[in-house]
Design a protein around this motif. Sequence first.
Motif, PDB file in Angstrom:
ATOM      1  N   TYR A 185      17.688  -4.334   4.528  1.00 42.61           N
ATOM      2  CA  TYR A 185      17.344  -5.586   3.846  1.00 42.61           C
ATOM      3  C   TYR A 185      15.924  -5.529   3.287  1.00 42.61           C
ATOM      4  N   ASN A 186      14.992  -4.951   4.055  1.00 42.95           N
ATOM      5  CA  ASN A 186      13.614  -4.834   3.581  1.00 42.95           C
ATOM      6  C   ASN A 186      13.543  -3.966   2.331  1.00 42.95           C
ATOM      7  N   ILE A 187      14.324  -2.899   2.297  1.00 41.46           N
ATOM      8  CA  ILE A 187      14.345  -2.032   1.117  1.00 41.46           C
ATOM      9  C   ILE A 187      14.880  -2.795  -0.095  1.00 41.46           C
ATOM     10  N   GLN A 188      15.981  -3.502   0.091  1.00 45.98           N
ATOM     11  CA  GLN A 188      16.559  -4.262  -1.018  1.00 45.98           C
ATOM     12  C   GLN A 188      15.602  -5.359  -1.492  1.00 45.98           C
ATOM     13  N   SER A 189      14.942  -6.001  -0.546  1.00 43.91           N
ATOM     14  CA  SER A 189      13.984  -7.048  -0.910  1.00 43.91           C
ATOM     15  C   SER A 189      12.825  -6.468  -1.715  1.00 43.91           C
ATOM     16  N   ALA A 222      -1.205  -3.023 -12.097  1.00 41.73           N
ATOM     17  CA  ALA A 222      -1.673  -2.644 -10.760  1.00 41.73           C
ATOM     18  C   ALA A 222      -0.816  -3.286  -9.679  1.00 41.73           C
ATOM     19  N   ASN A 223      -0.363  -4.510  -9.923  1.00 37.85           N
ATOM     20  CA  ASN A 223       0.501  -5.179  -8.955  1.00 37.85           C
ATOM     21  C   ASN A 223       1.847  -4.465  -8.835  1.00 37.85           C
ATOM     22  N   ILE A 224       2.369  -3.953  -9.954  1.00 37.72           N
ATOM     23  CA  ILE A 224       3.623  -3.191  -9.922  1.00 37.72           C
ATOM     24  C   ILE A 224       3.448  -1.910  -9.108  1.00 37.72           C
ATOM     25  N   ARG A 225       2.333  -1.246  -9.282  1.00 40.86           N
ATOM     26  CA  ARG A 225       2.085  -0.028  -8.501  1.00 40.86           C
ATOM     27  C   ARG A 225       1.968  -0.343  -7.018  1.00 40.86           C
ATOM     28  N   THR A 226       1.383  -1.488  -6.705  1.00 39.49           N
ATOM     29  CA  THR A 226       1.321  -1.909  -5.296  1.00 39.49           C
ATOM     30  C   THR A 226       2.721  -2.073  -4.724  1.00 39.49           C
ATOM     31  N   LEU A 227       3.592  -2.716  -5.480  1.00 37.00           N
ATOM     32  CA  LEU A 227       4.964  -2.909  -5.017  1.00 37.00           C
ATOM     33  C   LEU A 227       5.717  -1.588  -4.920  1.00 37.00           C
ATOM     34  N   GLU A 228       5.394  -0.629  -5.788  1.00 37.92           N
ATOM     35  CA  GLU A 228       6.035   0.689  -5.701  1.00 37.92           C
ATOM     36  C   GLU A 228       5.670   1.386  -4.394  1.00 37.92           C
ATOM     37  N   TYR A 229       4.400   1.323  -4.014  1.00 39.42           N
ATOM     38  CA  TYR A 229       3.989   1.925  -2.743  1.00 39.42           C
ATOM     39  C   TYR A 229       4.616   1.188  -1.561  1.00 39.42           C
ATOM     40  N   GLN A 230       4.734  -0.121  -1.669  1.00 42.62           N
ATOM     41  CA  GLN A 230       5.369  -0.879  -0.588  1.00 42.62           C
ATOM     42  C   GLN A 230       6.852  -0.523  -0.468  1.00 42.62           C
ATOM     43  N   LEU A 231       7.509  -0.263  -1.593  1.00 43.42           N
ATOM     44  CA  LEU A 231       8.906   0.169  -1.555  1.00 43.42           C
ATOM     45  C   LEU A 231       9.034   1.524  -0.866  1.00 43.42           C
ATOM     46  N   MET A 254       7.089   2.647   1.405  1.00 44.32           N
ATOM     47  CA  MET A 254       6.866   2.400   2.837  1.00 44.32           C
ATOM     48  C   MET A 254       8.141   1.921   3.518  1.00 44.32           C
ATOM     49  N   THR A 255       8.839   0.989   2.881  1.00 41.51           N
ATOM     50  CA  THR A 255      10.062   0.467   3.498  1.00 41.51           C
ATOM     51  C   THR A 255      11.153   1.539   3.566  1.00 41.51           C
ATOM     52  N   LYS A 256      11.227   2.392   2.558  1.00 35.63           N
ATOM     53  CA  LYS A 256      12.222   3.482   2.597  1.00 35.63           C
ATOM     54  C   LYS A 256      11.888   4.503   3.683  1.00 35.63           C
ATOM     55  N   ASN A 257      10.610   4.811   3.838  1.00 40.17           N
ATOM     56  CA  ASN A 257      10.211   5.805   4.833  1.00 40.17           C
ATOM     57  C   ASN A 257      10.307   5.287   6.260  1.00 40.17           C
TER      58      ASN A 257
END
Length: 459
Positions: free
Chosen positions: A345-349, A273-282, A284-287
């Motif tokens: 940088y946010n995307i790479q992070s 579930a934590n990985i899926r959270t990070l996927e959605y956050q990624l 967000m940063t791309k969009n």
Amino acid sequence: MKRFISSILFFALLSVTSNLLAQEKRTITLQEAIEIALENNYQLKQAKNNLELADYNIRSEYADFLPSVNANFSGSRRTGQQFISDRFSEGLDPFVDITSQSISGNVSASIPLFNGFENIHSLRASEQSKLSEEESLQRAKEQVIFNTASNYLGVLLDMELLEIRKENLENSRKQLEQVEAQVEVGSRPTVDLYNQEAQVANEELLLTQQENALKFSKILLIRQLQIDPLGEYEFTVPEIESNISAEAVESYSLSELIDQALLNRSDLKSSIANIRTLEYQLRMTKNNLLPSVSASAGLSTSYSDQYSVLGENVTFSDQFFDQRINRSIGFSVSIPIFQNWNRMYNIQSSQVQLKNAELNLDNSRLQVIQEVTQAYNDYTSYVKQLEASEKSRRASERAFETQQERYNVGSSTLIELSQAQASYVEAQSNYTQAMYNLVFQEKLLDYYLGKLSGENVEF
């Protein structure tokens, strides 16, 4: 005066009786101990608070879909030279040294029409974060149950060993009485009496050490339950099954156990579930590289005591609610062009955090496989140890009884009898420890499989 003294004595007796009742022993079963630990454990309380916070966060994400509305109201009083436009239109000097009062207010609303699906991704991330907290809470419960059962098992083991020590001490004292009688009639040398007295003293020392070990085990259990450490508690002994054979172990399949653990473990579910959270956050940063569109509307009005129309002052009601009302509606588009590479940088992070989380999940899966494999191997080993220790206990008991009979008829020495007794005590202790080790290993295997729950935990 007699009534006063009688009242004092009555209340003193009542207080003493209450203290005595308060100091009565509280009987706690295994199931009650687990329920108490689940209720009192501070880590579980913190996990529940985190879960509640995740709920609030989801509600906040839903609220982000609603428009934001703001209202402002202000008033002012100014003294000094001011520009009055009406005087200019009348051919008079528009700059006048006066004191003026004004009131203004406005209401505005705005709503994002498109922000790169940030609200949707943020909501999905919050939902996955809540799921992760739920699984973390479940794993924390399993940890509390396992620790409580383990500490409870440790108390039971020390209680059993203490009974063995008491029984052995009683046998040594009876043997001492027998040796004393034999020495008195001259059938045994005096050195046998000294040796037996030393044996009794040593057994008393071992009994004291075991009593201290039991007290320490109870302290650990009480600390796990987080109850009053000064209270008196009695822990009941449940029925412990020890009729497990090697044939019963063969019914287990290691590969099936590993698959079951990988499917049931709450810590693995939390990591997923934590990985899926990070996927959605990624996402967000791309969009954030996309344009954003928002709409807005507003209503404003004001009043000034210097406002006039054709030289006539206008009332507050006419100004504030009619003539000076302004309405606005519009939309805006924001296009990100360059922000010092912060978005990149946010995307790479976010990508690095996602990769690290995936690596942690892979490592956790390998650790689960290792834990289940080791627990399974130890379980099979403890089953064989229990069978061997049971055979040794029976043989040592028969050997001790035989030496006891031989010593009574004078065909055996005290040294041989003491050795047989020591072997029997050691065999008893080994069997008890093997039995409890096997039960502990069963609970450890259940813990690694993610099967522990707070209901009907049995040994």
